[in-house]
Scaffold this active site. Structure first.
Site, PDB file in Angstrom:
ATOM      1  N   GLY A 114      97.481  31.129  46.296  1.00  0.00           N
ATOM      2  CA  GLY A 114      98.205  29.879  46.058  1.00  0.00           C
ATOM      3  C   GLY A 114      98.352  29.584  44.574  1.00  0.00           C
ATOM      4  O   GLY A 114      99.381  29.060  44.131  1.00  0.00           O
ATOM      5  N   ASP A 340      86.828  23.591  46.179  1.00  0.00           N
ATOM      6  CA  ASP A 340      86.663  24.874  46.871  1.00  0.00           C
ATOM      7  C   ASP A 340      85.255  25.066  47.417  1.00  0.00           C
ATOM      8  O   ASP A 340      84.964  26.082  48.050  1.00  0.00           O
ATOM      9  CB  ASP A 340      86.991  26.030  45.915  1.00  0.00           C
ATOM     10  CG  ASP A 340      88.481  26.061  45.559  1.00  0.00           C
ATOM     11  OD1 ASP A 340      89.292  25.590  46.379  1.00  0.00           O
ATOM     12  OD2 ASP A 340      88.814  26.551  44.475  1.00  0.00           O
TER      13      ASP A 340
HETATM   14  C1  S3P Z   1      93.097  25.873  41.457  1.00  0.00           C
HETATM   15  C2  S3P Z   1      93.157  24.583  41.883  1.00  0.00           C
HETATM   16  C3  S3P Z   1      92.687  24.148  43.215  1.00  0.00           C
HETATM   17  C4  S3P Z   1      91.770  25.170  43.863  1.00  0.00           C
HETATM   18  C5  S3P Z   1      92.287  26.576  43.724  1.00  0.00           C
HETATM   19  C6  S3P Z   1      92.473  26.937  42.256  1.00  0.00           C
HETATM   20  C7  S3P Z   1      93.641  26.196  40.122  1.00  0.00           C
HETATM   21  O1  S3P Z   1      93.816  23.969  44.050  1.00  0.00           O
HETATM   22  O2  S3P Z   1      91.594  24.885  45.229  1.00  0.00           O
HETATM   23  O3  S3P Z   1      91.386  27.491  44.313  1.00  0.00           O
HETATM   24  O4  S3P Z   1      93.342  27.305  39.599  1.00  0.00           O
HETATM   25  O5  S3P Z   1      94.358  25.367  39.562  1.00  0.00           O
HETATM   26  P1  S3P Z   1      94.619  22.570  44.074  1.00  0.00           P
HETATM   27  O6  S3P Z   1      95.158  22.367  42.729  1.00  0.00           O
HETATM   28  O7  S3P Z   1      95.725  22.765  45.070  1.00  0.00           O
HETATM   29  O8  S3P Z   1      93.625  21.543  44.502  1.00  0.00           O
END
Ligand code: S3P
Length: 461
Positions: A114, A340
């Protein structure tokens, strides 16, 4: 053939297209030793991206070599950045300058990641060419409107499936206009996507975040020479303002150990009686340490040793000793600093005495899997009394080890996989996960590292 899979990663043990079930059981002896966890995933993605957008050669030490970060590297290479691993294990990125990426000639496949998808969409939104972006079954289910909506305001165009999910096509704005964006969800990924789009946009781009989220993007923008101002916002939260079209200058990066990965051996050492483990070089950026704060409130014996600054981030070695844990009430405002870590905290709570309440977990539903459901279902299968009330998770522990003895569906989610393997080390009966392969996305050496500390994992259906 022995069924003990250590010391090899389960992902490397089974044919690529076959699930790799793994069983975790109580070890014969307490966990002991010193472990160094892999580099921080969030910082590793950003180091590659900023290196690719800088002028000159960025050398990165301690980069996480997990599948997610390698997906970012592959995508940036496909757009013209030269990225390679040096023989000494460092990584070299020869950047193309802000706005200098070229149209990729194939679909960008970001696998399970993601962070790769959302941050790269930010970069692509202000590069005037068309790209096609996809990912695995888990990533194709995750919401992208949270980035496509603000990025459209710069002038980018998206062609999406129902629900703005991957695969999608993006045509970046040729004449982007800067925006001021107030985050509707506390997400560092969304904040970072907007700031990365602002990099190749003339003028000032601002993000207002009502609740502070991890700040690695802001720190790294400054490290590469961009002008970034972070101010408190009247009424709470903060405003981050970036002056667009800077010349980013290549800068060396040292990636600290990932606190989100350290969480697994750390909780294992807390719940396997008699254990004492040191986890070296763990990043302690205050926007990431909610788990350690929460565990200490629960009575965990965690000592920060050798505190120092490395590569612009606070780090320490964490010495952890097993001991009785009590319940806690974790406030919703802490969620962004440990988003996380709820799967592993919930398992610690199952071994604690009393009812632990974790509040404000709506964002857990849109992670690599629906983690709220996955934690609740898995713990219930292991004989733990657990309830979900709205966006809150309630876990009851009696201070003793949970029953265990269940099969857990990992649903392409590395953190669900690792959390339940840790539970198996303390539970009365072994815990089995249906597929350990997702662990390679963030912690490829999880199994050998845990095995060196004394964990007992074996392959099995
Ligand atoms: C991350 C932000 C978080 C986290 C992901 C990594 C990042 O997600 O859960 O594992 O590197 O910016 P969200 O921004 O959707 O909360």
């Amino acid at each position: 053939m022995p069924d003990d899979v250590s010391p090899h990663s389960p992902a490397r043990q089974s044919p690529a297209n076959m699930p790799a079930p793994l069983i975790s059981a109580r070890p014969n002896a307490p966990l002991a030793g010193i472990a160094a966890v892999p580099g921080d995933k969030s910082i590793s993605h950003r180091a590659l991206m900023f290196g690719a957008l800088a002028v000159g050669r960025t050398v990165i030490t301690g980069l996480l070599e997990g599948e997610d970060v390698l997906a970012t590297a592959a995508a940036l290479r496909a757009m013209g950045a030269a990225i390679e691993r040096a023989p000494d294990g460092s990584w070299r990125v020869d950047g193309v300058g802000v706005g200098g990426l070229a149209e990729p000639d194939n679909v960008l496949d970001l696998g399970n990641s993601g962070t790769s998808a959302r941050l790269l969409l930010g970069i692509l939104a202000t590069h005037p060419f068309t790209s096609f972006v996809t990912g695995d079954e888990s990533l194709r289910r995750r919401p992208m409107r949270r980035v496509t909506e603000p990025l459209s305001r710069f002038g980018a165009q998206f062609l999406c499936r129902e629900g703005a999910r991957l695969p999608l096509a993006v045509t970046g704005a040729a004449n982007p206009v800067p925006i001021v964006y107030r985050l509707p969800v506390p997400s560092a990924q969304v904040k970072s996507a907007v700031l990365l789009a602002g990099l190749n946009t003339p003028g000032a781009t601002s993000v207002v975040e009502p609740e502070p989220t991890r700040d690695h993007t802001e720190r790294m923008l400054g490290h590469f020479g961009a002008s970034v101002v972070v101010e408190p916002e009247p009424g709470g939260g903060r405003r981050i303002t970036l002056t667009g079209q800077p010349e980013l200058v290549a800068a060396p990066i040292t990636v600290p150990g990932d606190p989100s990965s350290a969480a697994f051996p750390l909780v294992a050492a807390l719940i396997v009686p008699g254990s004492e483990v040191t986890i070296a070089n763990v990043g302690l950026n205050p926007s990431r340490t909610g788990l350690f704060t929460s565990l200490r409130e629960m009575g965990a014996d965690i000592t920060y040793q050798n505190e120092r600054i490395a590569g612009g981030e606070p780090v320490a070695d964490l010495r952890v000793r097993a001991g009785a844990l009590t319940s806690a009430d974790i406030p919703p405002g802490r969620a962004p600093t440990m988003i996380d870590e709820y799967p592993i905290l919930a398992l610690a709570a199952a071994c604690a005495h009393g009812r632990t309440v974790m509040r404000g977990l709506a964002e857990l539903r849109v992670k690599e899997s629906d983690r709220l459901a996955g934690i609740a279902e898995g713990l219930a299968r292991c004989g733990v009394h657990v309830t979900v009330e709205g966006d809150d998770l309630l876990v009851e522990g009696d201070g003793g080890p949970p029953r265990g003895g269940a099969l857990i569906a990992t649903r392409l989610d590395h953190r669900i996989a690792m959390a339940f393997l840790v539970l198996g080390l303390a539970a009365r009966d072994p815990v089995r996960i249906d597929d350990a392969r997702p662990i390679a996305t963030s912690f490829p050496d999880f199994v050998p590292l845990m095995t060196r500390l004394g964990a007992a994992f074996r392959a099995g259906t």
